[in-house]
Scaffold this motif. Structure first.
Motif, PDB file in Angstrom:
ATOM      1  N   GLY A 140       3.077  27.069  22.026  1.00 20.08           N
ATOM      2  CA  GLY A 140       3.329  25.706  22.472  1.00 20.08           C
ATOM      3  C   GLY A 140       3.810  24.813  21.347  1.00 20.08           C
ATOM      4  O   GLY A 140       3.881  25.190  20.186  1.00 20.08           O
ATOM      5  N   SER A 141       4.134  23.555  21.683  1.00 21.75           N
ATOM      6  CA  SER A 141       4.606  22.577  20.701  1.00 21.75           C
ATOM      7  C   SER A 141       3.419  21.816  20.128  1.00 21.75           C
ATOM      8  O   SER A 141       2.369  21.719  20.760  1.00 21.75           O
ATOM      9  CB  SER A 141       5.598  21.602  21.354  1.00 21.75           C
ATOM     10  OG  SER A 141       4.996  20.944  22.454  1.00 21.75           O
ATOM     11  N   PRO A 142       3.568  21.217  18.917  1.00 21.19           N
ATOM     12  CA  PRO A 142       2.430  20.515  18.291  1.00 21.19           C
ATOM     13  C   PRO A 142       1.883  19.354  19.113  1.00 21.19           C
ATOM     14  O   PRO A 142       0.710  19.030  19.019  1.00 21.19           O
ATOM     15  CB  PRO A 142       3.017  20.030  16.965  1.00 21.19           C
ATOM     16  CG  PRO A 142       4.186  20.924  16.701  1.00 21.19           C
ATOM     17  CD  PRO A 142       4.738  21.278  18.038  1.00 21.19           C
ATOM     18  N   SER A 171       0.843  -1.191   0.000  1.00 19.99           N
ATOM     19  CA  SER A 171       0.000   0.000   0.000  1.00 19.99           C
ATOM     20  C   SER A 171       0.883   1.247   0.000  1.00 19.99           C
ATOM     21  O   SER A 171       2.019   1.224   0.452  1.00 19.99           O
ATOM     22  CB  SER A 171      -0.903   0.019   1.235  1.00 19.99           C
ATOM     23  OG  SER A 171      -0.124  -0.054   2.408  1.00 19.99           O
ATOM     24  N   ALA A 172       0.340   2.283  -0.512  1.00 14.96           N
ATOM     25  CA  ALA A 172       1.086   3.537  -0.584  1.00 14.96           C
ATOM     26  C   ALA A 172       1.369   4.031   0.831  1.00 14.96           C
ATOM     27  O   ALA A 172       0.552   3.870   1.733  1.00 14.96           O
ATOM     28  CB  ALA A 172       0.277   4.581  -1.350  1.00 14.96           C
ATOM     29  N   PRO A 173       2.572   4.569   1.082  1.00 15.73           N
ATOM     30  CA  PRO A 173       2.893   5.038   2.433  1.00 15.73           C
ATOM     31  C   PRO A 173       1.948   6.138   2.877  1.00 15.73           C
ATOM     32  O   PRO A 173       1.569   7.009   2.105  1.00 15.73           O
ATOM     33  CB  PRO A 173       4.332   5.562   2.287  1.00 15.73           C
ATOM     34  CG  PRO A 173       4.489   5.848   0.832  1.00 15.73           C
ATOM     35  CD  PRO A 173       3.630   4.839   0.117  1.00 15.73           C
ATOM     36  N   LYS A 174       1.580   6.024   4.151  1.00 20.83           N
ATOM     37  CA  LYS A 174       0.673   7.033   4.693  1.00 20.83           C
ATOM     38  C   LYS A 174       1.414   8.353   4.873  1.00 20.83           C
ATOM     39  O   LYS A 174       2.576   8.372   5.270  1.00 20.83           O
ATOM     40  CB  LYS A 174       0.111   6.571   6.039  1.00 20.83           C
ATOM     41  CG  LYS A 174      -0.762   5.337   5.946  1.00 20.83           C
ATOM     42  CD  LYS A 174      -1.296   4.956   7.311  1.00 20.83           C
ATOM     43  CE  LYS A 174      -2.199   3.728   7.219  1.00 20.83           C
ATOM     44  NZ  LYS A 174      -2.728   3.340   8.546  1.00 20.83           N
ATOM     45  N   PRO A 175       0.759   9.430   4.561  1.00 22.25           N
ATOM     46  CA  PRO A 175       1.434  10.729   4.737  1.00 22.25           C
ATOM     47  C   PRO A 175       1.699  11.005   6.206  1.00 22.25           C
ATOM     48  O   PRO A 175       0.911  10.655   7.081  1.00 22.25           O
ATOM     49  CB  PRO A 175       0.429  11.730   4.162  1.00 22.25           C
ATOM     50  CG  PRO A 175      -0.899  11.036   4.245  1.00 22.25           C
ATOM     51  CD  PRO A 175      -0.617   9.563   4.059  1.00 22.25           C
ATOM     52  N   LYS A 176       2.846  11.587   6.467  1.00 23.05           N
ATOM     53  CA  LYS A 176       3.199  11.905   7.837  1.00 23.05           C
ATOM     54  C   LYS A 176       2.308  13.036   8.340  1.00 23.05           C
ATOM     55  O   LYS A 176       2.000  13.962   7.604  1.00 23.05           O
ATOM     56  CB  LYS A 176       4.671  12.333   7.910  1.00 23.05           C
ATOM     57  CG  LYS A 176       5.636  11.205   7.579  1.00 23.05           C
ATOM     58  CD  LYS A 176       7.071  11.677   7.720  1.00 23.05           C
ATOM     59  CE  LYS A 176       8.029  10.538   7.403  1.00 23.05           C
ATOM     60  NZ  LYS A 176       9.448  10.986   7.530  1.00 23.05           N
ATOM     61  N   PRO A 177       1.904  12.905   9.618  1.00 19.61           N
ATOM     62  CA  PRO A 177       1.045  13.967  10.153  1.00 19.61           C
ATOM     63  C   PRO A 177       1.793  15.287  10.221  1.00 19.61           C
ATOM     64  O   PRO A 177       2.963  15.339  10.599  1.00 19.61           O
ATOM     65  CB  PRO A 177       0.685  13.457  11.556  1.00 19.61           C
ATOM     66  CG  PRO A 177       1.759  12.482  11.892  1.00 19.61           C
ATOM     67  CD  PRO A 177       2.181  11.859  10.596  1.00 19.61           C
ATOM     68  N   THR A 178       1.126  16.304   9.842  1.00 18.15           N
ATOM     69  CA  THR A 178       1.734  17.633   9.898  1.00 18.15           C
ATOM     70  C   THR A 178       1.370  18.301  11.207  1.00 18.15           C
ATOM     71  O   THR A 178       0.359  17.970  11.845  1.00 18.15           O
ATOM     72  CB  THR A 178       1.241  18.495   8.716  1.00 18.15           C
ATOM     73  OG1 THR A 178      -0.191  18.550   8.758  1.00 18.15           O
ATOM     74  CG2 THR A 178       1.663  17.891   7.384  1.00 18.15           C
ATOM     75  N   ALA A 179       2.207  19.184  11.591  1.00 18.48           N
ATOM     76  CA  ALA A 179       1.970  19.877  12.852  1.00 18.48           C
ATOM     77  C   ALA A 179       0.695  20.708  12.756  1.00 18.48           C
ATOM     78  O   ALA A 179       0.415  21.342  11.741  1.00 18.48           O
ATOM     79  CB  ALA A 179       3.157  20.784  13.177  1.00 18.48           C
ATOM     80  N   GLY A 232      -0.281  25.900  24.887  1.00 16.84           N
ATOM     81  CA  GLY A 232       0.887  26.697  25.224  1.00 16.84           C
ATOM     82  C   GLY A 232       0.776  27.315  26.598  1.00 16.84           C
ATOM     83  O   GLY A 232      -0.301  27.369  27.205  1.00 16.84           O
ATOM     84  N   PRO A 233       1.886  27.795  27.118  1.00 16.49           N
ATOM     85  CA  PRO A 233       1.869  28.447  28.436  1.00 16.49           C
ATOM     86  C   PRO A 233       1.372  29.874  28.341  1.00 16.49           C
ATOM     87  O   PRO A 233       1.289  30.455  27.251  1.00 16.49           O
ATOM     88  CB  PRO A 233       3.350  28.402  28.840  1.00 16.49           C
ATOM     89  CG  PRO A 233       4.078  28.491  27.525  1.00 16.49           C
ATOM     90  CD  PRO A 233       3.244  27.738  26.528  1.00 16.49           C
ATOM     91  N   PHE A 234       1.052  30.406  29.482  1.00 12.78           N
ATOM     92  CA  PHE A 234       0.661  31.816  29.545  1.00 12.78           C
ATOM     93  C   PHE A 234       1.939  32.618  29.734  1.00 12.78           C
ATOM     94  O   PHE A 234       2.632  32.497  30.756  1.00 12.78           O
ATOM     95  CB  PHE A 234      -0.320  32.055  30.687  1.00 12.78           C
ATOM     96  CG  PHE A 234      -0.915  33.423  30.699  1.00 12.78           C
ATOM     97  CD1 PHE A 234      -1.936  33.763  29.813  1.00 12.78           C
ATOM     98  CD2 PHE A 234      -0.474  34.390  31.605  1.00 12.78           C
ATOM     99  CE1 PHE A 234      -2.498  35.031  29.824  1.00 12.78           C
ATOM    100  CE2 PHE A 234      -1.038  35.662  31.629  1.00 12.78           C
ATOM    101  CZ  PHE A 234      -2.051  35.981  30.730  1.00 12.78           C
TER     102      PHE A 234
END
Length: 222
Positions: A143-145, A86-94, A150-152
């Protein structure tokens, strides 16, 4: 003298007689000397047969000529098909950062006017019916994905805002053991902040006509 003449004749006769005896013994085979061994003759090469081998299907008709062995069909290798990939699944984007978040120290235009971080509470004269909240304004960081948010991020100097003693106040974890806002009294909030100074819990607030805060709700952060 006659005896001397007869001696040679007698010896000759005896020799003849002995010869005859020996000749007779040889004829009977009793005293014959063994014959010399004969030299073996070289065997002659077998004559090449001119008979052609029997054709397949004739069976064993000719003696000594084996019938032809029927040819055995070589089994063909089983056909194998290449496994389907099967075709490789696309990597999740942030995930995109929430609107209005900051990734550096917020400027004056980034500051959220309805939220602040609470650090301490200063009690005033009871006749005022108010207390001072020592706060610092700021904005939510991006914040990070893979984080829950995120913090205040605070900015500027600490400031003081009056809280009415009869204000509507709600809190969540860690002030109360709940992830949903629970109604608490102003004194309960004062006691917790005094026991945990400089915690920086974030609150959303609304002011009344007198400029004091009349509604204060903690913002739950994981």
């Amino acid at each position: 003298m006659n005896a001397d003449r007869l001696r040679p004749a007698a010896l000759a006769f005896a020799a003849v007689a002995l010869t005859a005896v020996l000749t007779g013994c040889q004829g009977n085979g009793s005293a014959a000397a063994p014959a010399a061994p004969s030299t073996p003759s070289t065997p002659s090469a077998p004559a090449a047969s001119s008979a052609a081998p029997a054709a397949p299907g004739d069976g064993a008709g000719s003696a000594g000529v084996p019938s032809a062995v029927p040819a055995v069909k070589k089994p063909s290798a089983p056909k194998t098909s290449a496994p389907k990939t099967s075709a490789p699944k696309p990597k999740p984007t942030a995930a995109p950062a929430p609107a209005g978040c900051v990734d550096s120290a917020p400027g004056p235009d980034d500051v959220d006017p309805d939220e602040f971080a609470l650090y301490r509470i200063e009690e005033l004269d009871p006749s005022t019916g108010k207390v001072n909240l020592v706060v610092q304004h700021g904005a939510w960081g991006c914040g990070s994905p893979d984080s829950d948010g995120g913090p205040f991020v605070v900015t500027g100097e600490e400031s003081r805002m009056a809280l009415d003693q009869a204000a509507y106040v709600t809190a969540t974890n860690p002030v109360v053991t709940s992830t949903e806002n629970q109604r608490i009294g102003v004194q309960e909030l004062i006691d917790w902040v005094n026991a945990h100074p400089d915690s920086g819990l974030v609150f959303r607030y609304e002011t009344g006509d007198d400029g004091a805060i009349h509604r204060l709700e903690e913002v739950f952060t994981p």
